[in-house]
Design a protein around this motif. Structure first.
Motif, PDB file in Angstrom:
ATOM      1  N   ARG A   1       0.844  -1.193   0.000  1.00 10.17           N
ATOM      2  CA  ARG A   1       0.000   0.000   0.000  1.00 10.17           C
ATOM      3  C   ARG A   1       0.883   1.248   0.000  1.00 10.17           C
ATOM      4  NH1 ARG A   1      -2.555  -0.374   4.972  1.00 10.17           N
ATOM      5  NH2 ARG A   1      -0.880   0.919   5.818  1.00 10.17           N
ATOM      6  N   ARG A   2       0.636   2.127  -0.985  1.00  6.61           N
ATOM      7  CA  ARG A   2       1.381   3.381  -1.061  1.00  6.61           C
ATOM      8  C   ARG A   2       0.440   4.495  -1.490  1.00  6.61           C
ATOM      9  NH1 ARG A   2       4.720   0.327  -4.421  1.00  6.61           N
ATOM     10  NH2 ARG A   2       4.312   1.742  -6.191  1.00  6.61           N
ATOM     11  N   ASP A   3       0.381   5.546  -0.690  1.00  5.70           N
ATOM     12  CA  ASP A   3      -0.390   6.746  -1.049  1.00  5.70           C
ATOM     13  C   ASP A   3      -1.826   6.418  -1.453  1.00  5.70           C
ATOM     14  OD1 ASP A   3       1.927   8.286  -0.632  1.00  5.70           O
ATOM     15  OD2 ASP A   3       2.607   7.888  -2.685  1.00  5.70           O
ATOM     16  N   GLY A   4      -2.472   5.549  -0.688  1.00  3.25           N
ATOM     17  CA  GLY A   4      -3.878   5.246  -0.923  1.00  3.25           C
ATOM     18  C   GLY A   4      -4.149   4.223  -2.001  1.00  3.25           C
ATOM     19  N   ALA A   5      -3.119   3.604  -2.551  1.00  4.10           N
ATOM     20  CA  ALA A   5      -3.299   2.579  -3.583  1.00  4.10           C
ATOM     21  C   ALA A   5      -2.656   1.275  -3.130  1.00  4.10           C
ATOM     22  CB  ALA A   5      -2.698   3.022  -4.912  1.00  4.10           C
ATOM     23  N   ALA A   6      -3.289   0.166  -3.469  1.00  5.05           N
ATOM     24  CA  ALA A   6      -2.731  -1.161  -3.198  1.00  5.05           C
ATOM     25  C   ALA A   6      -2.123  -1.683  -4.485  1.00  5.05           C
ATOM     26  CB  ALA A   6      -3.816  -2.114  -2.698  1.00  5.05           C
TER      27      ALA A   6
END
Length: 425
Positions: free
Chosen positions: A162-167
């Motif tokens: 998960r990075r900056d609201g994205a998986a």
């Protein structure tokens, strides 16, 4: 048991069991022995089909306590085999078949296909089973606290971060070009569940990782489709792979995960998904693309659904592909094995953006940003309901359950996967 099995069905099933017990192992049977057993199986299967045509809902109610219990398909067929002897193969029969290569199996999964076609085909029982399959898996629920804390999932075939609201879900079966087997289906469903359940995730991304395969070493590959070596070895099952894949993680990509913590106005939590295709998406890889909200492809990538060559039904692609491309192209792709390159005009019916390979990272970030808005989810829900009504999907999957079971044991399929395995591909 509220609905007793017909005596003639019990007798027909017993006759099959008697023949199996006295005959040699499947691979050692002569033509007359195979014909005798095939006739006995056909008789039993015709009776099962007739019985379930009348009693499928009563059987399902018995197994689910009138709908109070939600059983996934593997649990359902296991419970049915215990409660209704002669209707489905026993655990012992399935285990014996599981230990054999595909060419030497008895074909008990065809009887599971008969049962599941009847259940999914019922307007009352079928929707209940679809809803049960949209529940998060026990494995995902067990891993959820750790994933929400760390934002990282590591499994045999999938890595997700998960990075900056994205998986960012990366398929990483580098040894086999992300060819799917039962382990990968389990890992993919776990990852999809976690991405949908994690409140910090707004958008999901699926991409293939770098390969170690000699021919594609260091290159990202999206998917080579079904693992034909596993199919030849007898390790691709109707329930554990072919149906779980369609009714599990692929259906969750479309409709979300069903959870009691969903908002009051919807029973599921759903999110938009982006696919990033590099090198190729073959078979099941192209099937995957049909459920994504945005598909990126590298300019040197290609797509194909070699169903006719492999001899099996390409999942729900027969249901979905024509909605994207129209009937003529879908027949060319599925029936004649047409391969579509990312740069040709028809590819734009399946791909939203074509980018140079070195620009893929930037393009993924852009797609994630565009799909992260608050109005995306309600609009995708409305689009999905119009484009793929759940009742039409249910009816398709009912017939798929039996037709794919029959194809698994077709002589042409067995011969083709045997030749593939012999090439060491």
């Amino acid at each position: 048991m509220t609905v007793p099995l017909w005596p003639e069905l019990r007798q027909a099933a017993h006759r099959v069991d008697e023949l199996v017990a006295k005959l040699p192992e499947p691979g050692a049977r002569g033509p007359e022995e195979r014909a005798e057993l095939a006739a006995a199986k056909d008789t039993a299967r015709a009776l099962r089909t007739r019985y379930l045509h009348t009693h499928a809902d009563a059987v399902y109610d018995h197994l689910t306590s009138g709908g109070a219990d939600e059983l996934r398909i593997a649990e359902l067929v296991g419970a049915a085999a215990d409660a209704f002897p002669a209707l489905l193969p026993t655990a012992g029969q399935l285990a014996a078949d599981r230990a054999r290569r595909q060419a030497d199996k008895e074909g008990y999964e065809i009887d599971q296909g008969i049962f599941l076609r009847a259940v999914l085909g019922s307007p009352r029982s079928g929707p209940h089973l679809l809803d049960a399959m949209l529940r998060p898996t026990p494995r995902a629920l067990r891993l959820l606290p750790e994933f929400t804390r760390t934002g990282v999932l590591e499994t045999t075939s999938v890595r997700m971060e998960r990075r900056d609201g994205a998986a960012y879900l990366t398929m990483c079966r580098d040894d086999c070009l992300n060819a799917e087997d039962e382990q990968q289906v389990d890992d993919m469903e776990t990852a999809v569940d976690l991405a949908l359940l994690d409140p910090e995730v707004r958008v999901g991304v699926v991409r293939g990782g770098p390969m170690s395969h000699p021919r594609y070493r260091g290159r990202r590959v999206f998917s080579a489709g079904i693992n034909l070596k596993s199919l030849h070895a007898g390790a691709i099952s109707l329930v554990g792979f072919l149906l779980r894949r369609e009714l599990g993680y692929l259906h969750k990509l479309v409709r979300g995960v069903r959870t009691d913590t969903a908002p009051w106005h919807t029973p599921t939590v759903e999110k938009p998904w982006v696919a990033a295709v590099e090198t190729f998406a073959i078979g099941g890889g192209t099937q995957l693309l049909l459920v994504f909200d945005h598909v990126l492809a590298a300019s040197d990538a290609c797509l194909s659904l070699p169903a006719a060559r492999e001899g099996i039904v390409p999942g729900a692609a027969n249901f979905r592909l024509g909605r994207h491309t129209g009937p003529r192209i879908s027949r060319q792709v599925i029936l004649q094995g047409r391969r579509i390159r990312a740069t040709e005009p028809d590819a734009r019916l399946l791909i939203d953006e074509v980018v140079e390979p070195e620009e893929m990272d930037t393009a993924v970030v852009g797609a994630v940003e565009r799909l992260g808005g608050p109005a995306v989810v309600p609009n995708r829900r409305m689009l999905g309901g119009a484009e793929e009504p759940v009742e039409e999907f249910r009816r398709y999957m009912a017939e798929f359950a039996l037709q794919q079971a029959l194809r698994l044991y077709g002589e042409d399929v067995i011969g083709k996967v045997g030749r593939f395995a012999g090439r060491g591909a």
